[in-house]
Design an enzyme around this catalytic site. Structure first.
Site, PDB file in Angstrom:
ATOM      1  CB  ALA A   1      -1.036  -8.793   5.054  1.00  0.00           C
ATOM      2  N   GLY A   2       1.853  -8.739   4.726  1.00  0.00           N
ATOM      3  CA  GLY A   2       3.326  -8.844   5.297  1.00  0.00           C
ATOM      4  C   GLY A   2       3.594  -7.777   6.299  1.00  0.00           C
ATOM      5  CG  HIS A   3       1.031  -6.605   8.732  1.00  0.00           C
ATOM      6  ND1 HIS A   3      -0.422  -6.466   9.349  1.00  0.00           N
ATOM      7  CD2 HIS A   3       0.665  -6.330   7.376  1.00  0.00           C
ATOM      8  CE1 HIS A   3      -1.255  -6.045   8.613  1.00  0.00           C
ATOM      9  NE2 HIS A   3      -0.467  -6.030   7.252  1.00  0.00           N
ATOM     10  CB  THR A   4       7.977  -5.499   9.135  1.00  0.00           C
ATOM     11  OG1 THR A   4       7.921  -6.000   7.960  1.00  0.00           O
ATOM     12  CG2 THR A   4       9.476  -5.980   9.487  1.00  0.00           C
TER      13      THR A   4
ATOM     14  CD  GLN B   1      -4.385  -6.821   2.049  1.00  0.00           C
ATOM     15  OE1 GLN B   1      -5.462  -6.662   2.453  1.00  0.00           O
ATOM     16  NE2 GLN B   1      -3.373  -7.514   2.355  1.00  0.00           N
TER      17      GLN B   1
ATOM     18  CG  ASP C   1       3.981  -3.113   1.794  1.00  0.00           C
ATOM     19  OD1 ASP C   1       3.570  -4.073   2.631  1.00  0.00           O
ATOM     20  OD2 ASP C   1       4.070  -3.291   0.535  1.00  0.00           O
TER      21      ASP C   1
ATOM     22  CB  SER D   1       9.917  10.876   9.495  1.00  0.00           C
ATOM     23  OG  SER D   1       8.544  10.389  10.083  1.00  0.00           O
TER      24      SER D   1
ATOM     25  N   GLY E   1       3.419   0.429   7.529  1.00  0.00           N
ATOM     26  CA  GLY E   1       4.098   0.218   8.723  1.00  0.00           C
ATOM     27  C   GLY E   1       3.156  -0.067   9.867  1.00  0.00           C
ATOM     28  CE  LYS E   2      -1.304  -2.569   6.419  1.00  0.00           C
ATOM     29  NZ  LYS E   2      -0.445  -2.073   5.453  1.00  0.00           N
TER      30      LYS E   2
ATOM     31  NE  ARG F   1       5.219  -8.512  -5.734  1.00  0.00           N
ATOM     32  CZ  ARG F   1       3.750  -8.257  -6.079  1.00  0.00           C
ATOM     33  NH1 ARG F   1       3.504  -8.432  -7.337  1.00  0.00           N
ATOM     34  NH2 ARG F   1       3.118  -8.298  -5.026  1.00  0.00           N
TER      35      ARG F   1
ATOM     36  CB  THR G   1       0.436 -11.391  -2.952  1.00  0.00           C
ATOM     37  OG1 THR G   1      -0.868 -12.024  -2.645  1.00  0.00           O
ATOM     38  CG2 THR G   1       0.612 -10.127  -2.636  1.00  0.00           C
TER      39      THR G   1
HETATM   40  P1  GDP Z   1       2.827  -3.095   6.972  1.00  0.00           P
HETATM   41  O1  GDP Z   1       2.319  -4.164   5.752  1.00  0.00           O
HETATM   42  O2  GDP Z   1       2.101  -1.739   6.890  1.00  0.00           O
HETATM   43  O3  GDP Z   1       2.891  -3.560   8.177  1.00  0.00           O
HETATM   44  O4  GDP Z   1       4.347  -2.757   6.370  1.00  0.00           O
HETATM   45  P2  GDP Z   1       5.545  -3.502   6.171  1.00  0.00           P
HETATM   46  O5  GDP Z   1       6.032  -4.389   7.210  1.00  0.00           O
HETATM   47  O6  GDP Z   1       5.100  -4.385   4.674  1.00  0.00           O
HETATM   48  O7  GDP Z   1       6.716  -2.583   5.613  1.00  0.00           O
HETATM   49  C1  GDP Z   1       7.090  -1.524   6.250  1.00  0.00           C
HETATM   50  C2  GDP Z   1       8.772  -1.675   6.540  1.00  0.00           C
HETATM   51  O8  GDP Z   1       9.108  -0.239   6.932  1.00  0.00           O
HETATM   52  C3  GDP Z   1       9.194  -2.766   7.353  1.00  0.00           C
HETATM   53  O9  GDP Z   1      10.580  -3.124   6.503  1.00  0.00           O
HETATM   54  C4  GDP Z   1       9.457  -1.975   8.599  1.00  0.00           C
HETATM   55  O10 GDP Z   1      10.261  -2.806   9.378  1.00  0.00           O
HETATM   56  C5  GDP Z   1       9.801  -0.735   8.097  1.00  0.00           C
HETATM   57  N1  GDP Z   1       9.553   0.571   8.914  1.00  0.00           N
HETATM   58  C6  GDP Z   1       8.616   0.756   9.755  1.00  0.00           C
HETATM   59  N2  GDP Z   1       8.662   1.893  10.438  1.00  0.00           N
HETATM   60  C7  GDP Z   1       9.671   2.463   9.960  1.00  0.00           C
HETATM   61  C8  GDP Z   1      10.409   3.678   9.973  1.00  0.00           C
HETATM   62  O11 GDP Z   1       9.815   4.671  10.688  1.00  0.00           O
HETATM   63  N3  GDP Z   1      11.459   3.976   9.322  1.00  0.00           N
HETATM   64  C9  GDP Z   1      12.132   2.882   8.540  1.00  0.00           C
HETATM   65  N4  GDP Z   1      13.155   3.269   8.136  1.00  0.00           N
HETATM   66  N5  GDP Z   1      11.432   1.716   8.582  1.00  0.00           N
HETATM   67  C10 GDP Z   1      10.549   1.605   9.153  1.00  0.00           C
HETATM   68  P1  IMO Z   2       0.104  -4.974   3.733  1.00  0.00           P
HETATM   69  O1  IMO Z   2      -1.085  -5.728   4.775  1.00  0.00           O
HETATM   70  C1  IMO Z   2       1.232  -3.814  -0.376  1.00  0.00           C
HETATM   71  C2  IMO Z   2      -1.163  -5.587  -3.627  1.00  0.00           C
HETATM   72  C3  IMO Z   2      -0.444  -6.838  -4.673  1.00  0.00           C
HETATM   73  C4  IMO Z   2      -1.582  -6.352  -5.906  1.00  0.00           C
HETATM   74  C5  IMO Z   2      -2.659  -6.188  -5.410  1.00  0.00           C
HETATM   75  C6  IMO Z   2      -3.877  -7.308  -5.488  1.00  0.00           C
HETATM   76  O2  IMO Z   2       1.385  -5.859   3.741  1.00  0.00           O
HETATM   77  O3  IMO Z   2       0.182  -3.669   3.395  1.00  0.00           O
HETATM   78  P2  IMO Z   2      -3.710  -9.620  -3.970  1.00  0.00           P
HETATM   79  O4  IMO Z   2      -2.946 -10.787  -3.669  1.00  0.00           O
HETATM   80  O5  IMO Z   2      -4.299  -8.912  -2.659  1.00  0.00           O
HETATM   81  O6  IMO Z   2      -5.122 -10.316  -4.926  1.00  0.00           O
HETATM   82  O7  IMO Z   2      -2.847  -8.352  -4.790  1.00  0.00           O
HETATM   83  O8  IMO Z   2      -2.734  -5.854  -3.846  1.00  0.00           O
HETATM   84  N1  IMO Z   2      -1.220  -6.079  -2.264  1.00  0.00           N
HETATM   85  C7  IMO Z   2      -0.325  -5.502  -1.378  1.00  0.00           C
HETATM   86  N2  IMO Z   2       0.611  -4.351  -1.573  1.00  0.00           N
HETATM   87  N3  IMO Z   2       0.908  -4.454   0.971  1.00  0.00           N
HETATM   88  C8  IMO Z   2      -0.057  -5.404   0.984  1.00  0.00           C
HETATM   89  O9  IMO Z   2      -0.246  -5.873   2.154  1.00  0.00           O
HETATM   90  C9  IMO Z   2      -0.466  -5.892  -0.093  1.00  0.00           C
HETATM   91  N4  IMO Z   2      -1.447  -7.109  -0.252  1.00  0.00           N
HETATM   92  C10 IMO Z   2      -1.837  -7.024  -1.532  1.00  0.00           C
HETATM   93  O10 IMO Z   2       0.826  -6.170  -4.798  1.00  0.00           O
HETATM   94  O11 IMO Z   2      -0.763  -5.204  -6.434  1.00  0.00           O
HETATM   95 MG    MG Z   3       3.402  -5.123   4.250  1.00  0.00          MG
END
Ligand code: GDP
Ligand code: IMO
Ligand code: MG
Length: 425
Positions: A39-42, A221, A13, A329, A15-16, A300, A129
């Site tokens: 994964a959940g990439h926003t 991840q 998470d 930041s 910010g990929k 979560r 997850t």
């Molecule tokens: P990923 O799994 O690595 O793609 O990251 P996620 O999408 O799970 O989580 C990143 C969260 O931070 C998302 O809600 C984004 O919209 C948010 N985000 C990304 N970059 C920034 C930033 O620079 N500032 C803030 N405030 N939010 C950000």
């Molecule tokens: P992105 O790509 C954050 C965590 C789960 C758990 C562990 C194992 O959005 O960054 P799994 O379902 O993979 O067997 O769970 O890994 N986990 C993540 N945490 N971001 C993720 O993906 C994750 N994918 C799995 O919460 O602790």
């Molecule tokens: Mg994510």
């Protein structure tokens, strides 16, 4: 050409998704190499907000081809939902997305096994997850898996064999399953997948590089969740480090170019497992509230803490990171003082290298840095960055040994500042 990799350096998470989307115009192909719908990439742009799970984050730009590589595990149900939502928002997905025939399929019974294994673990559960990731990779390694390329050949029989084996395992775990609710939807998903270009992605990617095309590999991840090097057993079931891009796409190590390592200006973790810099106080709550630190898919609550430079130095080493990207930041805008853990104190000794196990009593040793106490979110250029923020960047570069070339100051695509590498000391 060489392929570049972007991957997370913390516990996911980071910010990929946002940064892959920002970098995509500089590439011809964006490819996911491991993980699945855990994964959940926003992505945020033009006032819209999207969460991608199995589909690469280059999908919103028209000219690029996106690839789901062989290292990914694919759930037909969740994939169909995700792809159809993108179709509805105007993405010509069947033209711009290709799927490796060697990617493994997540069966409905894999999800049940994930939940059964977690229940058996009780208080030591991983907090997965629940998407069947572990059981699907287990089947892959034990040579029992079903791959995307199997769907046109004797598929029903292969499915029946796997289902039977899974039901036996579930029974042994005390979970009797008489009817599989998701089965019909799953087969619908399989029919949907058949409409895509199913390819030998190792040839596709290597031929593209040979033809001078630029390839960006997108990690899922984070390195601290890597099956070999993460905080085992509280990890995911794939290699999230850059070696995963080699096996997950069929890329030789000599074909790897830049490695972008992405991290938050602080640290978060979701699920169970050790987290040395976790904050249980008001500061932790403040970071969670300001940073909206709740799972992109599961909702979560994410655990929050200060940045951990011991862990970051370790993951930078494992990945051979060539450029760092600092995210979120702006979340620290209001803090008078920012802390960074530069070493661990374990049994009275100062430890700077990441230890074998962090599942023990660890006292983080913090360095305090003065906060910038002003809003970064509307800045557009490096020259506007406040001095204290630049000092924080320089401090991190000094401790981490790699330049920070991009800083993110908000969730939107536009809230991204590129730094001039040549100015770095
Ligand atoms: P990923 O799994 O690595 O793609 O990251 P996620 O999408 O799970 O989580 C990143 C969260 O931070 C998302 O809600 C984004 O919209 C948010 N985000 C990304 N970059 C920034 C930033 O620079 N500032 C803030 N405030 N939010 C950000
Ligand atoms: P992105 O790509 C954050 C965590 C789960 C758990 C562990 C194992 O959005 O960054 P799994 O379902 O993979 O067997 O769970 O890994 N986990 C993540 N945490 N971001 C993720 O993906 C994750 N994918 C799995 O919460 O602790
Ligand atoms: Mg994510």
């Amino acid at each position: 050409m060489k392929a570049d990799i972007l991957l997370g350096l913390q516990w996911g998470d980071e910010g990929k998704g946002k940064i892959v989307d920002v970098l995509t115009p500089g590439y011809d192909i964006v490819a996911r190499f491991q993980g699945g719908p855990n994964a959940g990439h926003t992505l945020e742009f033009d006032g819209k907000h999207y969460v991608l799970r199995s589909i690469p984050s280059g999908i919103f730009q028209d000219k690029q081809i996106n690839v789901i590589g062989n290292g990914v595990v694919l759930d037909p149900i969740l994939f169909q939902e995700e792809a159809q939502a993108l179709e509805l928002s105007g993405v010509d997905i069947k033209r711009v997305l290709k799927i490796s025939k060697k990617a493994h399929l997540i069966l409905p019974t894999h999800r049940l096994l994930d939940s059964a294994y977690e229940q058996l673990k009780g208080s030591t559960k991983i907090g997965t997850t629940g998407k069947g990731i572990g059981p699907t990779y287990t089947d892959k390694i034990s040579r029992d898996g079903i791959r995307v390329g199997d769907i046109n050949e004797n598929f029903e029989a292969k499915y029946a064999v796997a289902k039977k084996r899974h039901l036996t395992l579930l029974k042994a775990c005390g979970m009797e399953v008489s009817e599989l609710e998701l089965e019909q939807k799953w087969f619908e998903g399989i029919e949907y997948i058949k409409q895509f270009d199913l390819i030998d992605s190792e040839f596709f990617v290597n031929h593209a590089l040979a033809d001078g095309k630029r390839v960006l590999c997108e990690g899922a991840q984070g390195s601290m969740l890597d099956i070999d090097f993460g905080s085992y057993p509280f990890v995911t079931s794939s290699n999230t480090v850059c070696a995963g891009a080699c096996t997950g796409l069929g890329l030789a190590p000599s074909k790897i170019g830049e490695v972008y390592g992405i991290f938050k200006a602080y640290c978060t973790r979701v699920g169970s497992g050790p987290f040395p810099t976790e904050l249980f106080d008001e500061t932790g709550n403040q970071i969670r509230q300001i940073g909206h630190e709740y799972g992109a898919v599961t909702g979560r609550e994410r655990r929050c803490g200060w940045i951990d430079l011991v862990a970051l130095r370790y993951t930078i080493m494992l990945n051979g990171v060539t450029q760092l990207i600092m995210m979120k930041s702006d979340v620290l805008d209001q803090f008078e003082v920012i802390k960074a853990c530069d070493a661990y104190e374990i049994d009275g000794k100062i430890v700077r290298d990441f230890p074998y196990s962090i599942d023990r009593e660890i006292k983080p040793t913090y360095t305090e840095v003065k906060g910038w106490n002003t809003s970064l979110t509307d800045l557009t250029d490096e020259s506007q960055l406040p001095m204290e923020f630049v000092n924080y960047i320089k401090f991190l570069e000094d401790r981490l040994g790699v330049p920070i070339t991009i800083v993110s100051i908000g969730p939107d695509r536009k809230q991204t500042i590129f730094r001039n590498k040549t100015q770095l000391s």
